[in-house]
Design a protein around this motif. Sequence first.
Motif, mmCIF file in Angstrom:
data_model
loop_
_atom_site.group_PDB
_atom_site.id
_atom_site.type_symbol
_atom_site.label_atom_id
_atom_site.label_comp_id
_atom_site.label_asym_id
_atom_site.label_seq_id
_atom_site.Cartn_x
_atom_site.Cartn_y
_atom_site.Cartn_z
ATOM 1 N N LEU A 114 2.519 -9.426 11.707
ATOM 2 C CA LEU A 114 2.996 -8.068 11.464
ATOM 3 C C LEU A 114 4.514 -7.986 11.344
ATOM 4 C CD1 LEU A 114 0.677 -5.974 13.820
ATOM 5 C CD2 LEU A 114 0.316 -6.657 11.438
ATOM 6 N N ASP A 115 5.232 -8.564 12.293
ATOM 7 C CA ASP A 115 6.700 -8.515 12.251
ATOM 8 C C ASP A 115 7.234 -9.217 11.006
ATOM 9 O OD1 ASP A 115 6.963 -7.068 14.575
ATOM 10 O OD2 ASP A 115 7.151 -8.824 15.858
ATOM 11 N N GLU A 116 6.664 -10.367 10.721
ATOM 12 C CA GLU A 116 7.123 -11.144 9.569
ATOM 13 C C GLU A 116 6.915 -10.381 8.266
ATOM 14 O OE1 GLU A 116 5.762 -15.186 7.186
ATOM 15 O OE2 GLU A 116 5.303 -15.001 9.326
ATOM 16 N N TRP A 117 5.732 -9.782 8.113
ATOM 17 C CA TRP A 117 5.444 -9.057 6.871
ATOM 18 C C TRP A 117 6.292 -7.788 6.756
ATOM 19 C CZ3 TRP A 117 -0.614 -9.185 6.060
ATOM 20 C CH2 TRP A 117 -0.997 -10.506 5.828
ATOM 21 N N THR A 118 6.608 -7.170 7.889
ATOM 22 C CA THR A 118 7.446 -5.968 7.856
ATOM 23 C C THR A 118 8.826 -6.276 7.292
ATOM 24 O OG1 THR A 118 6.279 -5.038 9.768
ATOM 25 C CG2 THR A 118 8.440 -4.124 9.264
ATOM 26 N N ILE A 119 9.323 -7.467 7.579
ATOM 27 C CA ILE A 119 10.627 -7.884 7.070
ATOM 28 C C ILE A 119 10.525 -8.353 5.610
ATOM 29 C CG2 ILE A 119 12.490 -9.586 7.339
ATOM 30 C CD1 ILE A 119 11.823 -9.591 10.353
ATOM 31 N N LYS A 120 9.463 -9.092 5.285
ATOM 32 C CA LYS A 120 9.362 -9.734 3.978
ATOM 33 C C LYS A 120 8.923 -8.799 2.858
ATOM 34 C CE LYS A 120 7.320 -13.733 3.676
ATOM 35 N NZ LYS A 120 6.342 -14.825 3.892
ATOM 36 N N TYR A 121 8.052 -7.829 3.185
ATOM 37 C CA TYR A 121 7.400 -7.071 2.115
ATOM 38 C C TYR A 121 7.635 -5.566 2.262
ATOM 39 C CZ TYR A 121 5.009 -11.528 1.634
ATOM 40 O OH TYR A 121 4.737 -12.863 1.491
ATOM 41 N N LYS A 122 8.277 -4.996 1.263
ATOM 42 C CA LYS A 122 8.588 -3.571 1.286
ATOM 43 C C LYS A 122 7.313 -2.732 1.286
ATOM 44 C CE LYS A 122 11.089 0.044 -1.211
ATOM 45 N NZ LYS A 122 11.947 0.355 -2.402
ATOM 46 N N SER A 123 6.305 -3.127 0.504
ATOM 47 C CA SER A 123 5.071 -2.329 0.421
ATOM 48 C C SER A 123 4.327 -2.334 1.749
ATOM 49 C CB SER A 123 4.165 -2.842 -0.702
ATOM 50 O OG SER A 123 3.785 -4.187 -0.483
ATOM 51 N N TRP A 124 4.367 -3.452 2.475
ATOM 52 C CA TRP A 124 3.753 -3.499 3.803
ATOM 53 C C TRP A 124 4.529 -2.625 4.783
ATOM 54 C CZ3 TRP A 124 -0.668 -5.057 6.011
ATOM 55 C CH2 TRP A 124 -0.707 -5.147 7.409
ATOM 56 N N ARG A 125 5.857 -2.682 4.713
ATOM 57 C CA ARG A 125 6.693 -1.872 5.585
ATOM 58 C C ARG A 125 6.451 -0.376 5.333
ATOM 59 N NH1 ARG A 125 10.868 -4.409 4.541
ATOM 60 N NH2 ARG A 125 11.856 -3.115 2.950
ATOM 61 N N ASN A 126 6.379 0.005 4.073
ATOM 62 C CA ASN A 126 6.105 1.403 3.734
ATOM 63 C C ASN A 126 4.716 1.827 4.208
ATOM 64 O OD1 ASN A 126 8.593 1.606 2.519
ATOM 65 N ND2 ASN A 126 7.828 1.313 0.441
ATOM 66 N N PHE A 127 3.756 0.911 4.095
ATOM 67 C CA PHE A 127 2.386 1.189 4.552
ATOM 68 C C PHE A 127 2.367 1.462 6.050
ATOM 69 C CE2 PHE A 127 -1.605 -0.720 6.271
ATOM 70 C CZ PHE A 127 -2.501 0.222 5.790
ATOM 71 N N MET A 128 3.096 0.677 6.810
ATOM 72 C CA MET A 128 3.138 0.869 8.257
ATOM 73 C C MET A 128 3.810 2.188 8.617
ATOM 74 S SD MET A 128 3.896 -2.945 9.778
ATOM 75 C CE MET A 128 3.660 -2.367 11.440
ATOM 76 N N PHE A 129 4.928 2.498 7.959
ATOM 77 C CA PHE A 129 5.625 3.761 8.243
ATOM 78 C C PHE A 129 4.729 4.950 7.908
ATOM 79 C CE2 PHE A 129 10.013 1.636 7.513
ATOM 80 C CZ PHE A 129 9.991 1.179 8.824
ATOM 81 N N THR A 131 1.488 4.953 7.836
ATOM 82 C CA THR A 131 0.406 4.964 8.832
ATOM 83 C C THR A 131 0.849 5.699 10.090
ATOM 84 O OG1 THR A 131 -0.624 2.915 8.039
ATOM 85 C CG2 THR A 131 -1.004 3.510 10.350
ATOM 86 N N TYR A 132 2.037 5.382 10.586
ATOM 87 C CA TYR A 132 2.549 6.063 11.779
ATOM 88 C C TYR A 132 2.694 7.565 11.522
ATOM 89 C CZ TYR A 132 3.607 1.776 14.359
ATOM 90 O OH TYR A 132 3.511 0.609 15.067
ATOM 91 N N ARG A 133 3.180 7.916 10.335
ATOM 92 C CA ARG A 133 3.381 9.336 10.015
ATOM 93 C C ARG A 133 2.049 10.074 9.985
ATOM 94 N NH1 ARG A 133 2.864 13.019 6.434
ATOM 95 N NH2 ARG A 133 1.739 11.618 5.034
ATOM 96 N N GLU A 134 1.044 9.506 9.322
ATOM 97 C CA GLU A 134 -0.257 10.166 9.195
ATOM 98 C C GLU A 134 -0.945 10.284 10.545
ATOM 99 O OE1 GLU A 134 -2.465 7.916 6.393
ATOM 100 O OE2 GLU A 134 -1.478 8.807 4.630
ATOM 101 N N ARG A 135 -0.952 9.196 11.322
ATOM 102 C CA ARG A 135 -1.636 9.232 12.615
ATOM 103 C C ARG A 135 -0.919 10.175 13.586
ATOM 104 N NH1 ARG A 135 -3.943 6.267 9.559
ATOM 105 N NH2 ARG A 135 -4.447 8.358 8.865
ATOM 106 N N PHE A 136 0.416 10.215 13.530
ATOM 107 C CA PHE A 136 1.164 11.144 14.389
ATOM 108 C C PHE A 136 0.773 12.580 14.061
ATOM 109 C CE2 PHE A 136 4.899 13.826 15.272
ATOM 110 C CZ PHE A 136 5.052 13.567 16.622
ATOM 111 N N HIS A 137 0.667 12.894 12.779
ATOM 112 C CA HIS A 137 0.263 14.241 12.361
ATOM 113 C C HIS A 137 -1.138 14.563 12.874
ATOM 114 C CE1 HIS A 137 -0.154 17.822 9.890
ATOM 115 N NE2 HIS A 137 -1.254 17.319 9.355
ATOM 116 N N GLU A 138 -2.049 13.591 12.791
ATOM 117 C CA GLU A 138 -3.410 13.822 13.265
ATOM 118 C C GLU A 138 -3.447 14.010 14.776
ATOM 119 O OE1 GLU A 138 -5.829 11.336 9.809
ATOM 120 O OE2 GLU A 138 -5.155 10.332 11.632
ATOM 121 N N LEU A 139 -2.615 13.271 15.508
ATOM 122 C CA LEU A 139 -2.568 13.433 16.962
ATOM 123 C C LEU A 139 -2.018 14.807 17.338
ATOM 124 C CD1 LEU A 139 -1.333 9.916 18.131
ATOM 125 C CD2 LEU A 139 -3.585 10.927 18.519
ATOM 126 N N ILE A 140 -1.033 15.287 16.596
ATOM 127 C CA ILE A 140 -0.513 16.630 16.834
ATOM 128 C C ILE A 140 -1.617 17.663 16.609
ATOM 129 C CG2 ILE A 140 1.049 18.415 15.940
ATOM 130 C CD1 ILE A 140 2.435 16.411 17.706
#
Length: 212
Positions: A114-129, A131-140
């Motif tokens: 996970l850490d390695e791909w977050t640094i290496k791949y922009k599309s993976w990094r955007n996917f993770m960000f 994901t956090y945004r969508e799940r945070f909204h659902e938790l709210i």
Amino acid sequence: MSDILEQIIRTRFKQFNEDALITEILEHGALHTCTTEEQIINPGAYVKMVPLLVYGSIRISRQDEEGREIYLYHLYPGQTCAISLNCCMSMKPSEVLAIAEDETEFISIPVQLLDEWTIKYKSWRNFMFETYRERFHELIQTIDNIAFHKLDERLVIFLNEQIKAGKSKKLHLTHQQIAQSLGSSREVISRLLKQLERDGKVKLGRNEITMA
């Protein structure tokens, strides 16, 4: 098999637009199939992989020491679990219970990447960000439901989420299962469901609920 998996990735996860990332997913990922109500992640267990959902749906909930559950949100194809990501990256035990809502397929990604791909791949990094945004909204939304909605309103919201997850108005759920997910008792849920039936909003059967 790799050709099939590549097609699945490119279809379900179109945001992964870097060929090198897809190559690594093919190299390190594994396709899993789960049956209905199969537990995928258990509370207290260390999470060794992150699921990329391909087919079906996964119910995410919190569970106390007595086994009572509070429903948090669902995962659908093209998504992953932000809480699992957080547990993986912080190397802490899982705080949630993840259960396959129906027959489900997902690609498991080893946590050490996970850490390695977050640094290496922009599309993976955007996917993770995202994901956090969508799940945070659902938790709210979940917090709002608990804080500001009556139990009967939460029940209707929960049933509608189940319909979305199963893509059917006919739900195969017991009153006890619903009560566990909503942090209530079977007797209270049964009473509310009967009121919904009298209002013409649902039709009750044996371990079955059909939404109008």
